[in-house]
Design a protein around this motif. Structure first.
Motif, PDB file in Angstrom:
ATOM      1  N   THR A  34      -2.605   0.083  -9.071  1.00 17.86           N
ATOM      2  CA  THR A  34      -2.121   0.512  -7.758  1.00 17.86           C
ATOM      3  C   THR A  34      -2.622  -0.453  -6.688  1.00 17.86           C
ATOM      4  N   ASN A  35      -1.936  -0.434  -5.557  1.00 14.16           N
ATOM      5  CA  ASN A  35      -2.410  -1.121  -4.364  1.00 14.16           C
ATOM      6  C   ASN A  35      -3.141  -0.091  -3.528  1.00 14.16           C
ATOM      7  N   SER A  36      -4.464  -0.131  -3.571  1.00 16.41           N
ATOM      8  CA  SER A  36      -5.269   0.895  -2.909  1.00 16.41           C
ATOM      9  C   SER A  36      -5.703   0.483  -1.512  1.00 16.41           C
ATOM     10  N   SER A  61      -5.065  -0.865   2.615  1.00 16.24           N
ATOM     11  CA  SER A  61      -4.340  -0.334   3.775  1.00 16.24           C
ATOM     12  C   SER A  61      -3.311  -1.319   4.317  1.00 16.24           C
ATOM     13  N   PRO A  76       0.832  -1.210   0.000  1.00 16.43           N
ATOM     14  CA  PRO A  76       0.000   0.000   0.000  1.00 16.43           C
ATOM     15  C   PRO A  76       0.866   1.260   0.000  1.00 16.43           C
ATOM     16  N   THR A 135     -12.557   2.774 -13.148  1.00 18.16           N
ATOM     17  CA  THR A 135     -11.686   1.946 -12.322  1.00 18.16           C
ATOM     18  C   THR A 135     -12.387   0.648 -11.936  1.00 18.16           C
ATOM     19  N   GLN A 190      -5.382  -4.711  -1.837  1.00 20.69           N
ATOM     20  CA  GLN A 190      -6.515  -4.325  -2.672  1.00 20.69           C
ATOM     21  C   GLN A 190      -5.989  -3.797  -4.005  1.00 20.69           C
ATOM     22  N   THR A 199     -11.837  -2.421  -8.878  1.00 23.40           N
ATOM     23  CA  THR A 199     -11.122  -2.733  -7.641  1.00 23.40           C
ATOM     24  C   THR A 199     -11.527  -4.111  -7.137  1.00 23.40           C
ATOM     25  N   THR A 250      -6.424  -2.011  -7.566  1.00 25.05           N
ATOM     26  CA  THR A 250      -7.232  -1.053  -8.329  1.00 25.05           C
ATOM     27  C   THR A 250      -6.560  -0.815  -9.670  1.00 25.05           C
TER      28      THR A 250
END
Length: 649
Positions: free
Chosen positions: A250-252, A254, A177, A218, A208, A220, A210
């Protein structure tokens, strides 16, 4: 001049092309195809192919070599589907640096650009059927591939675990993240749709994902805390088709990493053959099967990669690295690994072609020759380029080699041309270990959304069914703690998918809302009186909702929150089971005997076959499953039952 043996070569279907190639039922002359190839350039781009020097070379497809036909299986059916505009067909190339194109003229960008699979795609597109470059995988940890300009790694992205990715060798990109974006673009491909292949885990330490394509929305997904560990696919769509679109990932989340193992661009408005190149520098047969032990419980194995990609044809082209003198694999190990790859490909619903390697220097060549003999003995479709080229000394003298192992553009172009000749034009004889796929029978009731038939499975009887593919290429697969059913012969000598009633099962993550209809042509070989006998289950309330099963007292039941029971006793012979899930207007149908009433209003979040989730396993033979996204009328049910009963005679 011995150009090619065209005794049974057929031309492409449809209108004549730029050079007047004939339609599907015509047989072109030697001179017709020779003139086409001798033109030496792509008719769409004008790019020189440098094929003229190759025309006088002896052909691998001579009567002295065994090259077996593959056009009566999944590959032939897939080509027909492309011609008819129904769907794309996929080729997956499983190879090493020689399939990757190392030694070619595009090493300063990405070697795949001038690889033999790239030339195969180019020639196929120009000569036979619309074809595009497909799967792009992350760069391996081998020094033989210094660049791959299709990928741009933002801050925090790097290669991850060694054996995660097509063919191992760290062919994956991982980010935590807060990392930047991973960006992908293949400038060769005009596309608007992008399939992203990624790893999921039952471990919570996965993040996660995305993704977005240029001008599109997008998408996800969560990659951790999943029920299984496997490779999955997500799709993003760009705002418009272009060769300049990029995909940003991207790694969206946490917490936890995201792992990417491949991206495939495609054009949704035109159906094509897509050539996916999963060639990996340094890859051996053991890299595909070591660690990935090809068991159901290990979700990051060759089965998972093949199943996720869903190829129609897998070309296996490995051996140069198995033959490295300092770590040579025995012929027995090499052959066993090839067999595992064949099983993985066939379980994913693909035809298989074996291809021998370019001969290396003498230190490897002796063992390579033994591998080639082993490939030939397997009696699968086999294109033997090792014996075509003869030796490293001969190819080097021709100026076709870049070093002791890798070819250059000239030999890769030659390989592409011969693979085209083998896959499309097929002057082949001698029966191989092959499975004839019958024509898909028509149904009197149209509008189905999914259809699975046992006789469409390209496996031999007795094989494990690890991926039961629908006509639309949707795979039913065992979950991690289940065993696969087997392909067997059932009533009337017909193929069935056979569940053992204890550990077998197939599943699919699928959402179905009401109304919908589930139709199964099948047989309960025995009816358990200890637990319900699951035919098709769904993922609510421990798998008992939106389900079709036979109860312990031998009655057909459908349940979407309320049980609706057909009072007729279920025989242990082949039956047509129908569940119309439509609230108070539901129907439980048993070969024409219908019971209407309320069955509840719940939908389905999964589909289980041969069980009701982790309970309700059945001794079940399945010939066909059909899903309709509506409630079938009485007349439709009668017509469909009669048609399926006729097929079962």
């Amino acid at each position: 001049m011995p150009i090619v043996d065209l005794g049974s070569i057929r031309g492409p279907e449809g209108p004549q092309g730029a050079r007047g190639l004939p339609g599907l039922t015509a047989v072109p002359t030697d001179q017709g195809l020779a003139d086409y190839i001798r033109a030496g350039k792509d008719s769409k781009t004008g790019q020189a192919l440098d094929l003229a020097p190759l025309l006088d070379k002896p052909t691998i497809l001579s009567n002295s070599r065994r090259v077996y036909t593959i056009n009566n299986g999944p590959w032939g059916a897939a080509l027909g589907a492309v011609r008819d505009g129904i769907r794309d067909a996929r080729i997956l190339v499983v190879s090493d640096s020689t399939g990757q194109g190392v030694g070619g003229s595009s090493m300063d960008s990405f070697p795949q650009r001038t690889s033999w699979p790239s030339f195969l795609a180019q020639l196929m597109d120009d000569l036979v059927v619309p074809t595009a470059h497909g799967l792009g995988i992350p760069k391996s940890n081998s020094s033989a591939q210094p660049y791959d300009t299709r990928w741009t790694l933002g801050a925090g992205w790097a290669a991850g675990a060694t054996y995660v990715g097509f063919g191992g060798k760290q062919t994956n990109y991982v980010a935590a993240p807060g990392s930047g974006a991973l960006v992908y673009n293949d400038p060769r491909v005009y596309a608007n749709t992008y399939d992203i292949y990624y790893a999921v885990s039952n471990n919570a330490t996965y993040g996660q994902l995305t993704a977005v394509a240029t001008g599109g929305g997008t998408n996800t997904v969560q990659t951790g805390s999943q029920s299984v560990r496997e490779i999955r696919k997500m799709t993003v769509v760009a705002g418009s088709a272009s060769g300049n679109n990029v995909v940003q990932i991207t790694n969206s989340g946490s917490a936890g990493n995201v792992t990417i193992v491949g991206i495939e661009p495609r054009l949704s408005s035109q159906k094509k053959v897509i050539v996916g190149n999963a060639s990996v520098s340094g890859s051996t047969t053991s890299d595909w099967v070591a660690y990935h032990d090809n068991t159901v419980t290990n979700g990051w194995n060759a089965f998972s990669y093949m199943s996720a990609y869903q190829p129609d044809l897998v070309i296996i082209d490995l051996g140069i690295n198995d033959a490295i003198p300092s770590a040579q694999a025995s012929v027995e190990t090499y052959t066993a690994n090839i067999r595992q790859l064949i099983t993985a490909a066939e379980s994913a619903g693909a035809s298989v072609v074996l291809k021998s390697m370019i001969p290396s220097v003498a230190a490897r060549a002796a063992r390579e020759a033994q591998y080639v003999a082993a490939l030939d003995s397997l009696r699968y479709p086999f294109v033997d380029l090792f014996n075509r080229y003869g030796s490293y000394e001969k190819t080097s003298a021709e100026g076709w080699m870049a070093d002791d192992v890798h070819g250059n553009d000239r030999i890769y172009q030659d390989e592409g041309r011969y693979m085209l000749q083998a896959l499309i034009m097929s002057p082949m004889s001698l029966a191989a270990k092959s499975v004839t796929i019958p024509a898909l029978p028509a149904l009197p009731v149209e509008g189905w959304s999914e259809r699975w038939r046992a006789d469409q499975i390209p496996l031999t009887v007795g094989s494990d069914v690890r991926a039961f593919m629908s006509v639309a290429r949707t795979a039913l697969k065992p979950e991690s703690t289940w065993t696969p059913p087997t392909l067997a012969i059932g009533d009337g000598g017909r193929k069935v998918v056979r569940f053992n009633g204890t550990t077998d099962g197939l599943s699919l993550a699928a959402t179905r809302t009401q109304p919908h209809t589930v139709v199964v042509l099948g047989r309960l070989r025995a009816i358990s009186t200890a637990a319900n006998n699951g035919i098709v289950g769904a993922g609510q309330s421990a798998g008992s909702r939106s389900s079709l099963f036979v109860s312990t007292d031998g009655k057909l039941v459908i349940n979407a929150g309320v049980s609706l029971t057909n009072p007729a006793a279920v025989p242990t012979t082949t039956q047509v089971f129908i569940g119309v899930f439509n609230g108070n207007n539901s129907v439980a149908g048993l070969t024409g005997a219908d019971t209407a009433g309320a069955a509840g209003s719940e939908g389905a979040t999964a589909m289980y076959v041969g069980r009701l989730g982790n309970t309700g396993m059945a001794q079940l033979d399945v010939e066909e499953i059909i899903i309709y996204p509506r409630g079938l009328s009485s007349a439709e049910r009668t017509s469909l039952t009669a048609a399926l009963a006729a097929l079962a005679k």
